[in-house]
Scaffold this motif. Structure first.
Motif, PDB file in Angstrom:
ATOM      1  N   GLY A 261       0.648  -1.369   0.251  1.00  0.00           N
ATOM      2  CA  GLY A 261       0.117  -0.014  -0.118  1.00  0.00           C
ATOM      3  C   GLY A 261       0.778   1.248  -0.002  1.00  0.00           C
ATOM      4  O   GLY A 261       0.643   2.250   0.633  1.00  0.00           O
ATOM      5  N   ILE A 262       2.010   1.343  -0.675  1.00  0.00           N
ATOM      6  CA  ILE A 262       2.750   2.258  -0.916  1.00  0.00           C
ATOM      7  C   ILE A 262       3.316   2.643  -2.313  1.00  0.00           C
ATOM      8  O   ILE A 262       3.048   1.965  -3.064  1.00  0.00           O
ATOM      9  CB  ILE A 262       4.115   2.072   0.178  1.00  0.00           C
ATOM     10  CG1 ILE A 262       4.663   0.856  -0.283  1.00  0.00           C
ATOM     11  CG2 ILE A 262       3.818   2.027   1.616  1.00  0.00           C
ATOM     12  CD1 ILE A 262       6.151   0.626   0.377  1.00  0.00           C
ATOM     13  N   ASP A 263       3.987   3.953  -2.430  1.00  0.00           N
ATOM     14  CA  ASP A 263       4.461   4.332  -3.612  1.00  0.00           C
ATOM     15  C   ASP A 263       5.813   4.407  -3.717  1.00  0.00           C
ATOM     16  O   ASP A 263       6.323   5.145  -2.790  1.00  0.00           O
ATOM     17  CB  ASP A 263       3.603   5.768  -4.068  1.00  0.00           C
ATOM     18  CG  ASP A 263       4.000   6.219  -5.553  1.00  0.00           C
ATOM     19  OD1 ASP A 263       4.732   5.670  -5.899  1.00  0.00           O
ATOM     20  OD2 ASP A 263       3.082   7.011  -5.912  1.00  0.00           O
ATOM     21  N   SER A 267       8.639   7.155  -1.886  1.00  0.00           N
ATOM     22  CA  SER A 267       8.817   6.457  -0.680  1.00  0.00           C
ATOM     23  C   SER A 267      10.276   6.987  -0.053  1.00  0.00           C
ATOM     24  O   SER A 267      10.916   7.353  -0.787  1.00  0.00           O
ATOM     25  CB  SER A 267       9.100   4.969  -0.636  1.00  0.00           C
ATOM     26  OG  SER A 267       7.785   4.352  -0.879  1.00  0.00           O
ATOM     27  N   ASP A 268      10.600   6.829   1.169  1.00  0.00           N
ATOM     28  CA  ASP A 268      12.044   7.399   1.593  1.00  0.00           C
ATOM     29  C   ASP A 268      13.061   6.497   1.158  1.00  0.00           C
ATOM     30  O   ASP A 268      12.700   5.122   0.663  1.00  0.00           O
ATOM     31  CB  ASP A 268      12.153   7.410   2.937  1.00  0.00           C
ATOM     32  CG  ASP A 268      11.703   6.288   4.007  1.00  0.00           C
ATOM     33  OD1 ASP A 268      11.898   4.963   3.534  1.00  0.00           O
ATOM     34  OD2 ASP A 268      11.124   6.410   5.112  1.00  0.00           O
ATOM     35  N   THR A 271      12.854   2.408   2.331  1.00  0.00           N
ATOM     36  CA  THR A 271      11.539   1.965   1.891  1.00  0.00           C
ATOM     37  C   THR A 271      12.017   1.406   0.310  1.00  0.00           C
ATOM     38  O   THR A 271      11.701   0.303   0.153  1.00  0.00           O
ATOM     39  CB  THR A 271      10.327   2.848   1.905  1.00  0.00           C
ATOM     40  OG1 THR A 271      10.017   3.029   3.364  1.00  0.00           O
ATOM     41  CG2 THR A 271       9.194   1.805   1.270  1.00  0.00           C
ATOM     42  N   LYS A 272      12.737   2.235  -0.303  1.00  0.00           N
ATOM     43  CA  LYS A 272      13.162   1.864  -1.576  1.00  0.00           C
ATOM     44  C   LYS A 272      14.144   0.718  -1.596  1.00  0.00           C
ATOM     45  O   LYS A 272      14.149  -0.233  -2.413  1.00  0.00           O
ATOM     46  CB  LYS A 272      13.627   3.243  -2.251  1.00  0.00           C
ATOM     47  CG  LYS A 272      12.781   3.963  -2.867  1.00  0.00           C
ATOM     48  CD  LYS A 272      13.311   5.104  -3.492  1.00  0.00           C
ATOM     49  CE  LYS A 272      12.229   6.317  -4.245  1.00  0.00           C
ATOM     50  NZ  LYS A 272      12.834   7.378  -4.675  1.00  0.00           N
ATOM     51  N   VAL A 273      14.934   0.700  -0.567  1.00  0.00           N
ATOM     52  CA  VAL A 273      16.128  -0.218  -0.468  1.00  0.00           C
ATOM     53  C   VAL A 273      15.032  -1.752  -0.364  1.00  0.00           C
ATOM     54  O   VAL A 273      15.388  -2.732  -0.907  1.00  0.00           O
ATOM     55  CB  VAL A 273      16.896  -0.195   0.649  1.00  0.00           C
ATOM     56  CG1 VAL A 273      17.810  -1.276   0.849  1.00  0.00           C
ATOM     57  CG2 VAL A 273      17.777   1.015   0.197  1.00  0.00           C
ATOM     58  N   LEU A 317       9.543  -4.822   6.830  1.00  0.00           N
ATOM     59  CA  LEU A 317      10.014  -3.447   7.264  1.00  0.00           C
ATOM     60  C   LEU A 317       9.202  -2.561   6.594  1.00  0.00           C
ATOM     61  O   LEU A 317       8.982  -1.171   6.864  1.00  0.00           O
ATOM     62  CB  LEU A 317      11.400  -3.379   6.541  1.00  0.00           C
ATOM     63  CG  LEU A 317      12.688  -3.915   7.397  1.00  0.00           C
ATOM     64  CD1 LEU A 317      13.832  -4.191   6.801  1.00  0.00           C
ATOM     65  CD2 LEU A 317      12.516  -3.260   8.737  1.00  0.00           C
ATOM     66  N   ILE A 318       8.551  -2.710   5.427  1.00  0.00           N
ATOM     67  CA  ILE A 318       7.494  -1.824   4.627  1.00  0.00           C
ATOM     68  C   ILE A 318       5.945  -2.177   5.014  1.00  0.00           C
ATOM     69  O   ILE A 318       5.056  -1.684   4.407  1.00  0.00           O
ATOM     70  CB  ILE A 318       7.753  -2.057   3.044  1.00  0.00           C
ATOM     71  CG1 ILE A 318       7.497  -3.352   2.558  1.00  0.00           C
ATOM     72  CG2 ILE A 318       9.204  -1.698   2.801  1.00  0.00           C
ATOM     73  CD1 ILE A 318       7.492  -3.536   1.115  1.00  0.00           C
ATOM     74  N   GLY A 319       5.892  -2.823   5.999  1.00  0.00           N
ATOM     75  CA  GLY A 319       4.531  -3.010   6.592  1.00  0.00           C
ATOM     76  C   GLY A 319       3.685  -4.179   6.232  1.00  0.00           C
ATOM     77  O   GLY A 319       2.491  -4.427   6.477  1.00  0.00           O
TER      78      GLY A 319
END
Length: 880
Positions: A261-263, A267-268, A271-273, A317-319
């Protein structure tokens, strides 16, 4: 060719590369499996690896020119995945190869042509490197191709001299770099600056052989080995900031982002990593499982398991808290199926393996969360403010907790992590990983290297001869070469020819004797080291010397047992495929003289009915007396006929095929019966799981059946004598005894509980009042845990609003503690589970339970009074 090379997809780049070299006389060869033929390498890590035997001169190539797109896996720098622009575990290497055909000038010319004409790269954006002493390559680039001198960089051996090990074929290389910022000019070009340059094409000129002294000798045939990174070329042509945002991998990342549920784009960095790691690793594991690698705790199976667990961790880590890998894998399969159809063909197996590993690891993560909670409580009790790096690494390595997650939870408890110690533990792990199968060694390995040039290789005669005359080529005592050895010495002997089968393919080595003039050596085992059969034994009489003429004689009875068991494993696999699942494949085996063990890939346990049916089918084939047909065939022909190969086993161009017509046909170098009737009978002893997705059947056959039955018969007779019943009455008698025992245990438990309650009633006079609450903390002697819990519940009912804490030592070396809290105590924030778990640590234990009733254990009985006093003190403090 696309009208606009700058808009090429990854699939188009691959096709254009292969077509370009096909038009120039190269044969397109399919990508080799990620499981290499080379036993010195764990996974296929380079495009040249499948051609290693050709470069070594061990195999004559079918074509002088070849081109491939080779799947590769590398994990030696796994921590950089997602953090840099272009580190991957899985990648494709586009390559063109010349085996003694064209060399530098042609390779360089074609490398420049495909880069500039086919892929449309401007010469202004290209820089090349050459080995510092390679004037020939330098001059070709400058004079033949026309590259400006300022954009040709000479570099040292670390960067531009390709070696695969301390010895073997090697040579200088030349690399082509893409310059993202040509406007910065040609002065002070630093090819190490990856913000400006990316190396995308490496041309290796394999022209020397390096000996043990480091001397370089020109090879008779000079070879070309090149590699163009598909992901890197896609990044350049698609004008994206990193490899991860190309069409080869970004759709996988987007799928993971949607589940979370992220873009991705907003993202920071952290999160991208995580999204990049998920995208990279899912692509890798899909191809690994497609190539029939199974998750395990060893070898390439461990690599697969580690990658899957990293995906789960980064998902957390990303939920993402639930299962998600199979959804992401579907996208990876869709992206790859046009170039690699096997990923779609193996879709069911891929998803089943991923789901099984993900579910198991999610359970492990839950255990890690509980451990972290215990660590935090212990740190607080010790008055510390930091969790050790060693503890954080244990959570990371064993339970899959990323450091960031541990830090986040620790911060919520006002604690920090010793990152320096964590980094030190991580570095130790990296060192271990790099030492394991991450280089391509082109040298011939053997434990007998020092003798290899002096002695003859061993000729195996054992398929047809149980005995043979031979010459002693070498004698080793404790690993050291000797000219002779005398009676009483443990030795390893190499003969020029032998009837002894050497341990291989799961079958153990033969036993027997080596004898000569006054010499007797008992042979206990035989192993194969490269092309030498090493006979392990003990000299029973005489002195044996290098050069002696001897007679080698196998133990025929042992050989017959091994043959029966080995053929039985072939029949067993055929029966499993027929009755349980045609997709079953061998995962390992042991063929001994007294039993056989067969490991196979299967996601579930066999039913009792299936086990019986498999056993009956094998015995049916034995009774039908199927004759063995043994042939040596080209590998391709053997597979075309339907011969079953053991996955992971290495086969040469010609293979030995064991065919029991209509029943089983396998590639096998072992010894077998000439007719299934020689086996006699087959009996399955057990069927059980040994690893995730791997089952094991243990069985006996042939003469070993009599040994098995004799043991069983002795046990049955002994039990019949003890219980004074006939053998057929044993089950009923045992059932009766079990029922009587259960009834007695229930009566005993009731009596113990009544005794504990009687003892505990005397404790009511020790109740303490603290404010509106009552406290009872005491030790009862010799009360078992269940009775202790009953006593605590009864006492709490009698005292009302308050807490009861009881301890006991039911048996030597064990401590039991129970806490029972009233609802009013819970409302004050006290939980029985956490409370009893904390005080139990004083006794070297732990535990937990519900908020109103919990139980814990410990190992140090001498600390029980201290633990109970600590509990009393904490309760008084809370209630006052």
């Amino acid at each position: 060719m696309s009208s606009n090379p700058q808009n090429l997809s990854g699939n188009e780049i691959r096709t254009l590369f292969l077509d370009f070299y096909t038009q120039r006389g190269h044969q397109i060869l399919p990508s080799a499996s990620l499981v290499p033929e080379d036993p010195t390498v764990l996974l296929t890590i380079a495009g040249m690896l499948p051609f290693k035997p050709v470069f070594l001169g061990q195999r004559t190539p079918e074509f002088n020119r070849a081109t491939t797109s080779q799947k590769c896996i590398r994990t030696n720098d796994i921590e950089n995945v997602g953090r840099t622009k272009r580190h991957h575990t899985f990648f494709e290497m586009l390559g063109n190869f010349s085996f003694g055909d064209y060399f530098k000038e042609q390779a360089i010319a074609w490398g420049w042509e495909i880069s500039t004409k086919v892929f449309g790269l401007s010469p202004n954006n290209l820089v090349v490197s050459v080995f510092e002493d390679d004037d020939e390559a330098y001059n070709i680039w400058r004079d033949r191709i026309g590259v400006k001198q300022a954009r040709i960089k000479r570099m040292g051996a670390d960067d531009n001299f390709w070696t695969s090990g301390p010895t073997g074929p090697c040579g200088p290389c030349s690399e082509i770099y893409y310059d993202f910022h040509p406007e910065r000019g040609d002065e002070n070009i630093d090819l190490e600056d990856d913000s400006r340059f990316i190396e995308f094409y490496n041309l290796v000129f394999m022209q020397y052989n390096r000996d043990a002294s480091g001397n370089l000798t020109p090879l008779q045939n000079k070879n070309i080995d090149t590699g163009m990174g598909l992901d890197r070329m896609a990044q350049i042509l698609q004008k994206v900031p990193n490899n991860y945002e190309t069409d080869l991998i970004f759709p996988i990342i987007q799928t993971a982002a949607q589940i979370a549920g992220i873009d991705y784009h907003v993202s920071d960095d952290k999160t991208k990593v995580s999204l990049k790691v998920i995208g990279d690793h899912v692509r890798a594991v899909v191809h690994m499982i497609a190539d029939e690698i199974r998750a395990s705790n060893v070898g390439r199976g461990y690599v697969l398991r580690r990658l899957i667990r990293r995906v789960v961790r980064h998902g957390r880590l990303i939920g993402i808290t639930g299962e998600f890998i199979t959804q992401v894998a579907e996208r990876a399969i869709a992206l790859s199926e046009s170039a690699y159809p096997n990923v779609r063909q193996r879709e069911a197996a891929i998803k089943a393996e991923l789901q099984r590993e993900e579910v198991n690891f999610l359970k492990t993560l839950e255990r890690g969360e509980k451990l972290l909670e215990e660590i935090i409580q212990e740190v607080k009790q010790q008055g510390k403010t930091s969790i050790s790096g060693e503890s954080a690494f244990t959570l990371y390595d064993t339970y899959g907790f990323p450091l960031e997650l541990t830090q986040e939870i620790a911060a919520e408890n006002n604690l920090t992590i010793d990152e320096a110690e964590f980094d030190a533990e991580m570095e130790k792990q990296r060192t271990r990983a790099k030492e394991a199968h991450e280089t391509i060694d082109l040298t011939v390995q053997s434990s007998l290297d020092k003798l290899a040039e002096q002695i003859n290789v061993t000729e195996f005669l054992g398929y047809t001869q149980p005995a043979a005359t031979a010459k002693v080529e070498a004698i080793l005592v404790e690993g050291v070469s000797q000219e002779e050895a005398e009676a009483g010495t443990e030795v390893q002997i190499v003969l020029n020819q032998t009837p002894f089968y050497a341990e291989s393919g799961g079958q153990i080595g033969d036993r027997g004797y080596i004898s000569g003039d006054g010499i007797v050596v008992r042979v206990e085992d035989v192993k194969k080291e490269s092309d030498f059969f090493v006979h392990f034994g003990r000299i029973e009489r005489g002195t044996i010397r290098v050069g002696d003429a001897v007679t080698a004689q196998i133990d025929r009875a042992c050989r017959r047992r091994a043959q029966a068991n080995h053929t039985a494993t072939h029949l067993l696999q055929a029966a499993l495929k027929k009755i349980v699942d045609d997709g079953i494949s061998q995962a390992g085996s042991l063929v001994s003289f007294d039993r056989l063990r067969f490991d196979f890939n299967c996601p579930r346990a066999l039913t009792a009915e299936e086990v019986q049916q498999v056993e009956e089918q094998v015995n049916t084939w034995i009774a039908e007396a199927h004759a063995a047909k043994v042939e040596v065939l080209p590998l391709a022909e053997a597979k075309a006929r339907g011969a079953v190969a053991m996955f992971g086993e290495k086969y040469g161009e010609e293979v030995r095929v064991i065919d029991f017509t209509g029943v089983s046909m396998e590639l096998c170098g072992g010894t077998h019966v000439s007719n299934t009737a020689e086996i006699g009978v087959f009996k399955i002893i057990s069927e059980a799981g040994v690893a995730s997705g791997v089952r094991r059947i243990e069985a006996v056959s042939g003469p070993a059946i009599l040994d098995y039955l004799n043991v069983r018969d002795k046990v049955v007779k002994d039990l019949s004598d003890r219980f004074k019943v006939k053998p057929e009455e044993l089950p009923e008698r045992i059932t009766t005894l079990q029922t009587e025992l259960r009834n007695s245990e229930k009566q005993l438990a009731t009596l113990k509980s009544q005794l504990a309650i009687a003892k505990s009633d005397s404790l009511l006079q020790t109740v303490e009042s603290v404010g509106d609450y009552k406290i009872l903390v005491a030790q009862l002697e010799d009360v078992d845990p269940e009775s202790l819990k009953s006593a605590a519940e009864r006492l709490l009912q009698k005292i009302g609003n308050g807490a009861v804490v009881l301890g006991s030592v039911p048996e030597a070396g064990k401590v039991s503690i129970v806490a029972a809290f009233s609802p009013e105590v819970n409302k004050k924030g006290l939980q029985a589970g956490k409370f009893v778990g904390n005080i139990a640590k004083i006794c070297g234990g732990g535990g937990g339970g519900r908020g109103n009733l919990a139980q814990a254990g410990g190992r140090d009985a001498s600390k029980l009074p201290e633990a109970l006093e600590q509990g009393r003190s904490e309760l008084k403090s809370a209630f006052s």
